[in-house]
Design an enzyme around this catalytic site. Structure first.
Site, mmCIF file in Angstrom:
data_model
loop_
_atom_site.group_PDB
_atom_site.id
_atom_site.type_symbol
_atom_site.label_atom_id
_atom_site.label_comp_id
_atom_site.label_asym_id
_atom_site.label_seq_id
_atom_site.Cartn_x
_atom_site.Cartn_y
_atom_site.Cartn_z
ATOM 1 N N LEU A 3 5.580 -29.254 -19.186
ATOM 2 C CA LEU A 3 4.748 -30.361 -19.352
ATOM 3 C C LEU A 3 3.462 -30.154 -19.912
ATOM 4 O O LEU A 3 2.943 -29.360 -19.697
ATOM 5 C CB LEU A 3 4.808 -31.458 -18.152
ATOM 6 C CG LEU A 3 6.119 -32.239 -17.870
ATOM 7 C CD1 LEU A 3 5.942 -33.025 -16.468
ATOM 8 C CD2 LEU A 3 6.729 -33.100 -18.760
ATOM 9 N N ASP A 4 2.833 -31.047 -20.804
ATOM 10 C CA ASP A 4 1.651 -30.765 -21.255
ATOM 11 C C ASP A 4 0.524 -31.132 -20.021
ATOM 12 O O ASP A 4 1.104 -31.853 -19.112
ATOM 13 C CB ASP A 4 1.267 -31.854 -22.374
ATOM 14 C CG ASP A 4 1.914 -31.664 -23.650
ATOM 15 O OD1 ASP A 4 2.399 -30.509 -23.865
ATOM 16 O OD2 ASP A 4 1.855 -32.419 -24.551
ATOM 17 N N ARG A 5 -0.545 -30.335 -20.214
ATOM 18 C CA ARG A 5 -1.637 -30.276 -19.121
ATOM 19 C C ARG A 5 -1.700 -31.794 -18.561
ATOM 20 O O ARG A 5 -1.856 -32.338 -17.551
ATOM 21 C CB ARG A 5 -2.719 -29.704 -19.456
ATOM 22 C CG ARG A 5 -3.922 -29.768 -18.321
ATOM 23 C CD ARG A 5 -5.161 -29.414 -18.929
ATOM 24 N NE ARG A 5 -5.404 -28.216 -19.363
ATOM 25 C CZ ARG A 5 -5.681 -27.199 -18.697
ATOM 26 N NH1 ARG A 5 -6.343 -27.486 -17.273
ATOM 27 N NH2 ARG A 5 -5.785 -26.053 -19.074
ATOM 28 N N THR A 32 -0.177 -34.730 -18.998
ATOM 29 C CA THR A 32 1.159 -35.487 -19.001
ATOM 30 C C THR A 32 1.466 -35.444 -17.441
ATOM 31 O O THR A 32 1.755 -34.296 -17.184
ATOM 32 C CB THR A 32 2.336 -35.107 -19.948
ATOM 33 O OG1 THR A 32 1.900 -35.122 -21.359
ATOM 34 C CG2 THR A 32 3.520 -36.046 -19.869
#
Length: 336
Positions: free
Chosen positions: A147-149, A151
């Site tokens: 997951l993106d940082r 998100t």
């Protein structure tokens, strides 16, 4: 061709026809699930991993028949003395506090916004490091997706090489049904649909961005996203459910921006109008739910409650999370 045991010497393995297009890091993880993403990055960065004789990056995609130079792989039972020491009791307790679900094969975490999944030159606290809370070597859980940082939401881990391999395989084959929640500017029309728009990475490091591209353009990757409007705040903003059928970097953020409805709180893909509407809100993107086959049999369905960043967005626009259908994409399939 697969290699069950870690090679003790340099080997050359060839990419199978069924693996055409797979990322290099995922190719390694299929064969040696105990390898962390950081270990693969180090091997690639030092030139120990090569593809057809040339240096390669973990995110590079392989073609069928390509020759991959495989260096000696660390034994999963032996801890690398260069590894950082075990985490503190405080960090271990924090890691355990993130658990949504845990059994003998799977751990599901509710990753908070702002916590990176993997480390980097300027990142010392990240999920991959916190996994030492469960032990080292064979006891250490494995990351199977990212997951993106910024998100928040469900992040799955595999316990043991076989469970990690099966979970990672489900993600690689697009068998995991992922539902994200987002708040975007405006009201997309139609209120439900699918975005089939190739993306290409541009820029470097912190300036890296995914932009729409012609599918035939060199470096362009196909990307598909389904969306459904769950609710709206007049014409100002909409609460969306998003389902990525592919797993490109920043895919949901780039796709919503491409159709003129960027996700609020997004400094990279936002517009002056969305930035003004966002105000102090952080990125309004949350990995709400994952459904896939459990590595031990049956179905695994995990949902993550909203974090403080998304709660702030819901409160600001008057949305209520109990109004949503658990699976608004029931029956929706990929366009191709």
């Amino acid at each position: 061709m697969t290699d069950a045991a870690p090679p003790r010497e340099v080997k050359t393995l060839y990419v199978a026809e069924a693996e055409d297009g797979i990322r290099l890091d995922r190719w390694f993880k299929r064969r040696w699930p105990h390898l962390s993403h950081i270990q693969i990055e180090k091997l690639a960065r030092s030139g120990q991993i090569r593809v057809d004789g040339s240096r390669a990056k973990p995110q590079d995609r392989l073609t069928a028949g390509a020759a991959v130079r495989v260096p000696p792989i660390p034994d999963p039972r032996v801890r690398d003395p260069a590894d950082k020491p075990r985490i503190s009791d405080r960090d271990a307790a924090y890691a355990k506090s993130l658990v949504l679900y845990e059994d003998d094969l799977v751990i599901a975490l509710n990753k908070p916004a702002g916590l990176a999944v993997q480390g980097g030159t300027k990142t010392t606290k990240h999920v991959d490091r916190l996994l030492s809370a469960w032990g080292e070597g064979m006891d250490r859980p494995r990351l199977v997706h990212r997951l993106d940082r910024d998100t928040s939401g469900v992040l799955l881990l595999g316990k043991g090489p076989e469970a990690a391999k099966r979970l990672a395989g489900a993600f690689a084959r697009r068998q995991a049904k992922k539902t994200y929640w987002a708040i975007v500017i405006g009201n997309p029309k139609p209120a439900a649909g699918q975005i089939d728009l190739a993306l290409k990475k541009s820029g470097i490091n912190d300036f890296e961005i995914m932009r729409p591209a012609d599918p035939k353009e060199h470096g362009a990757e196909p990307a598909e996203t389904a969306y459904v409007m769950l609710s709206r705040a007049a014409h100002r903003a909409a609460w969306m459910a998003l389902r990525p059928f592919t797993g490109r970097t920043h895919q949901l953020r780039a796709h919503m921006a491409a159709i003129g409805h960027p996700i609020l709180g997004d400094p990279k893909y936002g517009t002056p109008e969305s930035a003004e509407l966002s105000g102090p809100l952080k990125l309004q993107l949350h990995a709400r739910r994952i459904e896939l086959d459990h590595p031990g049999g049956g179905k695994l369905i995990v949902e993550a409650p909203l974090g403080p960043e998304m709660k702030a967005g819901f409160a600001h626009f008057g949305f209520s999370e109990d109004e949503a259908d658990p699976d608004p994409f029931h029956g929706v399939k990929r366009m191709r």
